[in-house]
Design a protein around this motif. Sequence first.
Motif, mmCIF file in Angstrom:
data_model
loop_
_atom_site.group_PDB
_atom_site.id
_atom_site.type_symbol
_atom_site.label_atom_id
_atom_site.label_comp_id
_atom_site.label_asym_id
_atom_site.label_seq_id
_atom_site.Cartn_x
_atom_site.Cartn_y
_atom_site.Cartn_z
ATOM 1 N N ALA A 449 -3.333 17.581 2.509
ATOM 2 C CA ALA A 449 -2.202 16.663 2.602
ATOM 3 C C ALA A 449 -1.367 16.940 3.849
ATOM 4 O O ALA A 449 -0.871 16.013 4.500
ATOM 5 N N ARG A 468 7.031 18.208 2.272
ATOM 6 C CA ARG A 468 6.755 16.773 2.064
ATOM 7 C C ARG A 468 5.449 16.577 1.303
ATOM 8 O O ARG A 468 5.356 15.748 0.397
ATOM 9 N N ALA A 472 5.026 14.858 -2.411
ATOM 10 C CA ALA A 472 4.184 13.676 -2.617
ATOM 11 C C ALA A 472 3.136 13.923 -3.694
ATOM 12 O O ALA A 472 2.897 13.069 -4.562
ATOM 13 N N ARG A 475 4.632 13.994 -7.262
ATOM 14 C CA ARG A 475 4.965 12.692 -7.867
ATOM 15 C C ARG A 475 3.765 12.103 -8.599
ATOM 16 O O ARG A 475 3.903 11.483 -9.644
#
Length: 595
Positions: A449, A468, A472, A475
């Motif tokens: 990622a 970050r 992500a 979530r």
Amino acid sequence: LVDLVSFEGPQGKALSAEACQRAESDWISRWILDNCGPGKPRRYKDVAVLLKTSSPLPALLEAFKARGIPYAVELERFFYGAQEVIDFVNVLRALDDPEDRLALAALLRSPLVGLPDAELQALAQKGGLDYLSPDLHGVAAPGRESLREFLAVLRGLRERVGRRPLGELVCAVLEETALLEVSARAYHGQQTVANLSKLARLAAAASDEKGMTLSEFVARVAADMEGGRNEGESPLADEHLEAVRVLTIHKSKGLEFPVVFLANASGGRGAAGAPVTLQDWSSQRLGLRLPSSGACDAAMARMAVEEALRQDHETVRLLYVALTRARERLFVLGARDGDKSSLSRRLADAGAWPGGREGARAESVVAAPDRAFEPAAAGVRPPSDAPSAQELGRLWSSRRQRFEQARARAWSLSPTGAQDKPAAGSARDPDAARGKPSAGSFIGRLCHAVLEGWDYRAAGDLDEALARARAALSRGEPCAEWTAAAPAAREILAGFLSSPAARQLAQVEILGREVPFVTAQDGAVLRGTIDLLYRQGGRLVVADYKSQAVLPKDLPELRAKYEPQGRAYCEAVSRALGQEAEFRLIFLRHPEVSA
């Protein structure tokens, strides 16, 4: 003139609901065949068949179709299941996607082309299922030229996709192919034409009102097909069309016909069961019933009686509508012993079933409930070369064998799954072999990622990028493992991004990251995602990140392990870009090791 027709089984036995429906359908279709059509007293459009519910419809339409009686049905469901509609949609699918070989194959074996299965198989094996550049050597000479002409028509239509409005394109399909004429002859005459015209109108409306493209319309129709959307067949309401009308009693309000058949008059409302609750809005009463024992409170007992009375009055009103639709002759058909909520029971209460009333004639018919709807003299005959029972047995046995072989074959693969072929059928249940993710998988996904958005040419903030990426991923899959995996992922990435391998990536032309692809491999669909695609010195390179620990002595074994995966990646890139590519493994923990 009113005819009351009561059906009973042999020796006066009562008929089941299904047997009665088949007997009525047989009787109605025979009467229509004897009295309607060219050179006969009645026209088909003079006749209407009224139904209280749709339950008798399959038997009725089976009889009509077997005897070649044109019909116009206003309540038949599953419009998208009509074969002519499926053929039309296959034309649109083939035009939308020339590589949709399944749609093209179904189209070629439809009545529009009529390609025999043996020739279709030979054509597929030679790669001929491509109307843009077809190879027709697998097709026998007699039909090769006509097939060539049809494929040329498809190519001409394909050139207009995206350049002409959807409605205009669909009309061109009907005008430039023989779909309307051939389907009407092969299937159910005017009803088939009406269904094809309806789909064309739906396409035109989708284009004019919503601006849909061909791809969007095909996707919408496919969704309706898969979802089993109930869409009525086209009603054929035009006066000039010769067809027997089939509709519900409710839809017949305000209409009249010279001859009316009220079918299934002895059928009830169906086994809906006693309601658990009833509410009277005028008195604000609520009645309750226990489903297990049937016990109810006083309010429910009172409202149940009122509801039964209301239903009885509604049945009488419905009967009145049905009996007043005929101008010249009315046939009321049903079993000898009708349901207590049926229309025939109301006639019996009035002394008019099964007969004896002035102005009405009664007829008692002994039915053969297991009799099939054989084609009549003027109807459709079975083919003279129909296979024998033994031959059918062999065909079904062969078909079953092919089915088992197809079921045992994996139809969907991933590049990582391609490196060791899955067991038969394993691709059908990908979750079956998926256990709890390991800690290493969370670390690897965090690294991927971060690298998906990392700029190799500019120095970035690794901690910010890692935060970050963790947010992500959390979530979509909230769990504590992301936080636990972050320190290890940071250590791996920090070492890799400061290595000569990362500095080398800063000098190349990156074409894509996390690039999804779909291609074919060994008769299966191969789906995957390429971590990194770049160009270096005029060469295309497909790179795959690996976060596992590795030693130089392990390289030969790793090359062999990941060789099928790399070959699948490179073949997909070559097909898409028309240029050969090479495969590279990037070991994030040991960037000095390459494979």
